[in-house]
Design a protein around this motif. Structure first.
Motif, PDB file in Angstrom:
ATOM      1  N   UNK A 135       0.841  -1.210   0.000  1.00 51.16           N
ATOM      2  CA  UNK A 135       0.000   0.000   0.000  1.00 51.16           C
ATOM      3  C   UNK A 135       0.868   1.247   0.000  1.00 51.16           C
ATOM      4  N   UNK A 136       1.825   1.291   0.924  1.00 52.99           N
ATOM      5  CA  UNK A 136       2.693   2.470   1.023  1.00 52.99           C
ATOM      6  C   UNK A 136       3.519   2.665  -0.245  1.00 52.99           C
ATOM      7  N   UNK A 137       4.033   1.565  -0.784  1.00 53.81           N
ATOM      8  CA  UNK A 137       4.894   1.657  -1.963  1.00 53.81           C
ATOM      9  C   UNK A 137       4.110   2.148  -3.178  1.00 53.81           C
ATOM     10  N   UNK A 139      11.207   6.643  -4.713  1.00 51.65           N
ATOM     11  CA  UNK A 139      12.009   5.458  -5.023  1.00 51.65           C
ATOM     12  C   UNK A 139      11.446   4.803  -6.275  1.00 51.65           C
ATOM     13  N   UNK A 140      12.011   3.677  -6.655  1.00 55.04           N
ATOM     14  CA  UNK A 140      11.545   2.953  -7.834  1.00 55.04           C
ATOM     15  C   UNK A 140      10.040   2.705  -7.745  1.00 55.04           C
ATOM     16  N   UNK A 141       9.392   2.660  -8.893  1.00 52.52           N
ATOM     17  CA  UNK A 141       7.934   2.588  -8.921  1.00 52.52           C
ATOM     18  C   UNK A 141       7.409   1.165  -8.842  1.00 52.52           C
ATOM     19  N   UNK A 142       6.423   0.952  -7.970  1.00 61.19           N
ATOM     20  CA  UNK A 142       5.618  -0.264  -7.979  1.00 61.19           C
ATOM     21  C   UNK A 142       4.402   0.035  -8.853  1.00 61.19           C
ATOM     22  N   UNK A 143       4.385  -0.539 -10.041  1.00 61.26           N
ATOM     23  CA  UNK A 143       3.340  -0.230 -11.020  1.00 61.26           C
ATOM     24  C   UNK A 143       1.984  -0.772 -10.571  1.00 61.26           C
ATOM     25  N   UNK A 144       1.961  -2.010 -10.090  1.00 57.86           N
ATOM     26  CA  UNK A 144       0.717  -2.621  -9.656  1.00 57.86           C
ATOM     27  C   UNK A 144       0.953  -4.040  -9.161  1.00 57.86           C
ATOM     28  N   UNK A 145      -0.102  -4.661  -8.634  1.00 53.64           N
ATOM     29  CA  UNK A 145      -0.039  -6.023  -8.103  1.00 53.64           C
ATOM     30  C   UNK A 145      -1.395  -6.686  -8.259  1.00 53.64           C
ATOM     31  N   UNK A 146      -1.417  -7.979  -7.994  1.00 49.73           N
ATOM     32  CA  UNK A 146      -2.680  -8.722  -7.957  1.00 49.73           C
ATOM     33  C   UNK A 146      -2.963  -9.120  -6.515  1.00 49.73           C
ATOM     34  N   UNK A 147      -4.168  -8.833  -6.059  1.00 53.49           N
ATOM     35  CA  UNK A 147      -4.589  -9.200  -4.699  1.00 53.49           C
ATOM     36  C   UNK A 147      -5.489 -10.427  -4.753  1.00 53.49           C
ATOM     37  N   UNK A 148      -5.296 -11.334  -3.795  1.00 48.89           N
ATOM     38  CA  UNK A 148      -6.185 -12.473  -3.649  1.00 48.89           C
ATOM     39  C   UNK A 148      -7.373 -12.086  -2.766  1.00 48.89           C
ATOM     40  N   UNK A 149      -8.488 -12.744  -2.980  1.00 46.20           N
ATOM     41  CA  UNK A 149      -9.665 -12.524  -2.140  1.00 46.20           C
ATOM     42  C   UNK A 149      -9.626 -13.553  -1.009  1.00 46.20           C
ATOM     43  N   UNK A 150      -8.818 -13.262   0.012  1.00 43.48           N
ATOM     44  CA  UNK A 150      -8.539 -14.241   1.057  1.00 43.48           C
ATOM     45  C   UNK A 150      -9.783 -14.624   1.865  1.00 43.48           C
ATOM     46  N   UNK A 151     -10.671 -13.678   2.125  1.00 46.94           N
ATOM     47  CA  UNK A 151     -11.889 -13.973   2.885  1.00 46.94           C
ATOM     48  C   UNK A 151     -12.699 -15.055   2.180  1.00 46.94           C
TER      49      UNK A 151
END
Length: 340
Positions: free
Chosen positions: A272-274, A282-294
């Motif tokens: 989230x912070x990145x 700093x270097x860019x975090x373009x994006x990620x995939x989140x799992x629906x853990x619930x």
């Protein structure tokens, strides 16, 4: 005669109590044992919340256990948890996500006891040969399709690279794979296969460097350093553990890594912070995939209950969602993205 009748009544009552105790817990509820790769992390707490909610809806008691960490050194502890569940007459089904493979003996024991097992989060077998004499208790799987989810990262990340006009022949893409279980392998392979496919369609040849590491302190930093020295222009991190070790290193050495573009998997405060930093410091975090853990927890217990109640069961795939700085707060509000 009266004494004989009294003795018979006592015996009947005793056998009734034994039969009752074999099928239910002390509070009269049948138990489903959920054994995860961990317990304290926010991801597993969300899984637990979903599992307990599904059990409550159907009148089942749900227990939840996991080791203190997801290191392979914890496999013996997790094995003990599985064996305890197998020996508990109250347990009617097991929902299981193992840290490593090699739980064949426990799975055969579950089969012999007639206990259905739901596989969740990752695979339980290396291949079909691991199923001894056809004694497989696994009645279905509930998980993020890790290979497809890895491909989702690749599709979105490649689109970003293409829009930035940085793709050329020999463009170097690094992958930090978090372990040798099916989860890590599938995410890495899904990403690599898809990004190479997309590049090939554009007549671009990529160079790929895949660093497979264990969940031990400092391993992912070593992978990051190796990829930097190799000349990686982009790096995919296959889970939150990788991000949690890479992000502080990237942030503390901003000039060293400023030209590398990153993408990730899972959620958590560091992602989230990145991602909110958006490459400003700093270097860019373009994006990620989140799992629906619930819903992974919820659907796993629902699948076990369906089997116990004689209903038709089938595998359940839980979708992962690509997020960027633009939609991360919306996913957080929906309990798809978690902090912690």
């Amino acid at each position: 005669m009266k004494k004989l009748v009294a003795i018979l009544l006592v015996l009947v009552l005793a056998f009734s109590l034994v039969a009752c105790n074999q099928n239910t817990t002390d509070d009269g509820k049948k138990t489903i044992a959920v054994i995860a790769k961990g317990e304290t992390h926010a991801f597993w707490q969300a899984v637990k919340a979903g599992a307990v909610a599904a059990g409550k809806e159907a009148g089942y008691e749900v227990t939840f256990q996991g080791p203190t960490s997801e290191s392979e050194s914890e496999v013996p502890n997790q094995r003990n948890m599985v064996q305890t569940a197998l020996n508990n007459p109250s347990v009617k089904a097991i929902v299981l996500a193992t840290i490593g493979l090699g739980f064949t003996d426990e799975l055969v024991s579950a089969y012999n006891k007639g206990l259905p097992v739901v596989e969740f989060d990752s695979g339980l077998y290396q291949n079909n040969a691991d199923v001894t004499s056809g004694k497989d208790p696994v009645i279905g799987s509930v998980a993020t399709d890790n290979k497809k989810a890895g491909a989702v990262v690749a599709e979105n990340f490649y689109a970003y690279l293409k829009a930035q006009n940085v793709l050329v022949n020999g463009y170097k893409v690094g992958v930090i794979q978090h372990d040798a279980t099916s989860t890590g392998i599938d995410r890495a392979e899904g990403f690599i296969e898809k990004i190479e496919e997309l590049a090939k369609a554009d007549n671009i040849t990529l160079e790929i460097n895949r660093q497979e590491k264990q969940n031990n302190a400092g391993e992912y930093k070593l992978a990051l350093t190796a990829l930097k020295e190799w000349g990686a222009a982009s790096i995919f991190m296959t889970n939150e553990g990788v991000v949690n070790e890479v992000y502080p290193e990237v942030k503390d050495n901003a000039d060293t890594y400023k030209d590398i573009l990153f993408c990730g998997f899972d959620a958590g405060t560091n992602q989230y912070d990145w991602i909110k930093d958006a490459g400003a410091t700093c270097a860019k975090l373009v994006g990620s995939v989140a799992q629906d853990s619930y819903n992974i927890g919820y659907e796993s217990v629902k699948l076990a209950i369906a089997k116990l109640e004689g209903k038709e069961v089938k595998d359940v795939g839980i979708g992962g969602q690509w997020y960027t700085a633009e939609n991360i707060d919306d996913l957080k509000d929906k309990n798809i993205f978690y902090m912690g």
